[in-house]
Design an enzyme around this catalytic site. Sequence first.
Site, PDB file in Angstrom:
ATOM      1  N   LYS A 213       0.553  -1.624  -0.006  1.00  0.00           N
ATOM      2  CA  LYS A 213      -0.268  -0.469  -0.016  1.00  0.00           C
ATOM      3  C   LYS A 213       1.292   1.182  -0.013  1.00  0.00           C
ATOM      4  O   LYS A 213       0.563   1.832  -0.745  1.00  0.00           O
ATOM      5  CB  LYS A 213      -0.410  -0.287   0.999  1.00  0.00           C
ATOM      6  CG  LYS A 213      -1.700   0.998   1.428  1.00  0.00           C
ATOM      7  CD  LYS A 213      -2.357   1.463   0.464  1.00  0.00           C
ATOM      8  CE  LYS A 213      -3.576   3.529   0.106  1.00  0.00           C
ATOM      9  NZ  LYS A 213      -4.398   2.957   1.324  1.00  0.00           N
ATOM     10  N   CYS A 270      -4.832  11.068   1.511  1.00  0.00           N
ATOM     11  CA  CYS A 270      -3.911   9.995   1.591  1.00  0.00           C
ATOM     12  C   CYS A 270      -2.588  10.359   1.496  1.00  0.00           C
ATOM     13  O   CYS A 270      -1.215   9.463   2.553  1.00  0.00           O
ATOM     14  CB  CYS A 270      -5.073   8.216   0.997  1.00  0.00           C
ATOM     15  SG  CYS A 270      -6.224   7.898   1.039  1.00  0.00           S
TER      16      CYS A 270
HETATM   17  C1  UGA Z   1      -5.180   8.309  -3.395  1.00  0.00           C
HETATM   18  C2  UGA Z   1      -4.967   6.363  -4.435  1.00  0.00           C
HETATM   19  O1  UGA Z   1      -4.512   7.222  -5.815  1.00  0.00           O
HETATM   20  C3  UGA Z   1      -5.174   5.176  -3.775  1.00  0.00           C
HETATM   21  O2  UGA Z   1      -5.514   4.117  -4.966  1.00  0.00           O
HETATM   22  C4  UGA Z   1      -5.533   5.035  -2.173  1.00  0.00           C
HETATM   23  O3  UGA Z   1      -6.511   3.937  -2.205  1.00  0.00           O
HETATM   24  C5  UGA Z   1      -5.987   6.167  -1.306  1.00  0.00           C
HETATM   25  O4  UGA Z   1      -4.836   7.228  -1.675  1.00  0.00           O
HETATM   26  C6  UGA Z   1      -5.530   5.777  -0.148  1.00  0.00           C
HETATM   27  O5  UGA Z   1      -5.038   5.508   0.009  1.00  0.00           O
HETATM   28  O6  UGA Z   1      -6.760   5.933   0.550  1.00  0.00           O
HETATM   29  P1  UGA Z   1      -6.589   9.896  -3.436  1.00  0.00           P
HETATM   30  O7  UGA Z   1      -6.369   9.971  -2.085  1.00  0.00           O
HETATM   31  O8  UGA Z   1      -8.445   9.574  -3.059  1.00  0.00           O
HETATM   32  O9  UGA Z   1      -5.955   8.471  -3.683  1.00  0.00           O
HETATM   33  O10 UGA Z   1      -6.719  10.495  -4.577  1.00  0.00           O
HETATM   34  P2  UGA Z   1      -5.672  10.711  -6.243  1.00  0.00           P
HETATM   35  O11 UGA Z   1      -7.203  10.667  -6.976  1.00  0.00           O
HETATM   36  O12 UGA Z   1      -5.089   9.361  -5.593  1.00  0.00           O
HETATM   37  O13 UGA Z   1      -4.926  12.035  -5.968  1.00  0.00           O
HETATM   38  C7  UGA Z   1      -4.208  12.704  -5.382  1.00  0.00           C
HETATM   39  C8  UGA Z   1      -3.528  13.589  -5.129  1.00  0.00           C
HETATM   40  O14 UGA Z   1      -2.624  13.637  -6.609  1.00  0.00           O
HETATM   41  C9  UGA Z   1      -4.800  14.683  -5.251  1.00  0.00           C
HETATM   42  O15 UGA Z   1      -4.088  16.203  -4.448  1.00  0.00           O
HETATM   43  C10 UGA Z   1      -4.374  15.062  -6.713  1.00  0.00           C
HETATM   44  O16 UGA Z   1      -4.739  16.380  -7.409  1.00  0.00           O
HETATM   45  C11 UGA Z   1      -3.857  14.797  -7.008  1.00  0.00           C
HETATM   46  N1  UGA Z   1      -2.484  14.938  -8.144  1.00  0.00           N
HETATM   47  C12 UGA Z   1      -3.111  13.367  -9.136  1.00  0.00           C
HETATM   48  C13 UGA Z   1      -2.286  15.440  -9.415  1.00  0.00           C
HETATM   49  O17 UGA Z   1      -1.681  15.798  -9.249  1.00  0.00           O
HETATM   50  N2  UGA Z   1      -1.649  14.709 -11.135  1.00  0.00           N
HETATM   51  C14 UGA Z   1      -2.127  13.887 -11.136  1.00  0.00           C
HETATM   52  O18 UGA Z   1      -2.273  13.282 -12.598  1.00  0.00           O
HETATM   53  C15 UGA Z   1      -2.801  12.775 -10.241  1.00  0.00           C
END
Ligand code: UGA
Length: 442
Positions: A213, A270
């Site tokens: 994880k 997360c």
């Molecule tokens: C993340 C993981 O993607 C999940 O697989 C995991 O289960 C979860 O954490 C957890 O540990 O419970 P999440 O925090 O909901 O999920 O959001 P993400 O979609 O992964 O985005 C995380 C951050 O990265 C956001 O701030 C988003 O804006 C940023 N991000 C994401 C970017 O700046 N650029 C990208 O290309 C993708």
Amino acid sequence: MHRVSVFGLGPVGLVTAVCIAHAGNSVVGIDPDVQRVRIINDGEAPFYEPSLREYLKEVLKKRSFSATDNSVENAKSDVAFITVGTPGARDGSINLEYVKSAAESIGHSLRARHGYQLVLIKSTVIPGTNRQLVKPLIEKESGKVLGRDFGVCSNPEFLHEGNAVYDCDSPDRIIIGGETHEVEVAEKFYSELYGKNLPALVRTNSETAELIKYANNSFLAVKVSYINMFANLCQEIPGADVEDIAKGIGLDKRIGSMFLRAGLGWGGSCFPKDLRAIASFGKRINVPTSLVDAAISLNEQQPLKAIELAEKLVGNLTGKRVAVLGLAFKPDTDDLREAVSIPIVRDLLEKGAIVVAYDPTAIDNAKTIFGNRIEYAKDSVTCLDQSDCCIIATEWNEFKTIAPETFLNKMRMPAIVDGRRIYDPPRFMRAGIKFAAIGLGQ
Ligand code: UGA
């Protein structure tokens, strides 16, 4: 059909509980927060997550799901999930208090159970938590024998907010860490749950599952920070554009195009917590985690790029009216935890700017953070009214369709900092708007 209990009805637990009930099992959600239990039993999700409310209403109606604060109910289940939060402690390590109390409650309730129970730990926990904490606690509290009366597998979740219901219904893979017998029981449970849609299973020991994880979230966060680092380089090279870099490298199958959206940094409940936790764990066992450390430090600076670009466009921010579009840490959620909007708004206020903000779902949560130090607009267009600069902090779909003319008509001095790369720069510049974007050299 299985009888399932889910300990902890936060974003992961409630989605897991409702999806498993939706798939035809009988599920009880257990949470000590009586108010939360009441809201859920009334058919309301205590946070915003697409499709969750519809699923919840359906399973409540079918009586395949209910919530309670009484953990004794767990005695009737053959499978119990631990989905409680593992918040960060001050030094970055994780706080296992809720995991501990869930394990104690499970142990206590198992006293009244005849027959085996499989416990699955979905909460994100550092390596060793299952073997050294959860198993001994359940054994002690229940008086039962590990391996004969119950088993505990580490089974990390990969739901991402805004897409959690889909992720739960159609996971990419399932990680099961534990001893041979308990892993077999878990595998059987998942085979029945997903039937012919069962994804790839990775069977391993509990420590490796726990580490997977962290490896997963760290990799994704490092990947985003990596493209953000190139965004910062692009910004200093006239004409360079990080969007084309992301396209160029994303087409390499070994890299892949996902998580290459440059922006103002990653946030949420997360990535920040998990990267700090694994860095702190590495320190504890004397193993450098330099890549993770670098991503954390780059990410701490990234939100301030918005301020830098705003100052480039409109000069000194004192007394300027700045419209911030988007407050949630990402679209399709009302979650503000570690959102980049927080340091941005704080910095704007420190510089003497007047901040007016709009977000489609996160305003109520934002009020608990910023109080009356900022103004809250009722929609995106009103937010722009008489402003001197607009910062796009979250890439909500509804912001993508705002036309250049709207900015020109509403703003006092049309200037946009596109912190999430949602607009086509030439189109906005041609319209006569002062325009700057993350990762765009000018
Ligand atoms: C993340 C993981 O993607 C999940 O697989 C995991 O289960 C979860 O954490 C957890 O540990 O419970 P999440 O925090 O909901 O999920 O959001 P993400 O979609 O992964 O985005 C995380 C951050 O990265 C956001 O701030 C988003 O804006 C940023 N991000 C994401 C970017 O700046 N650029 C990208 O290309 C993708």
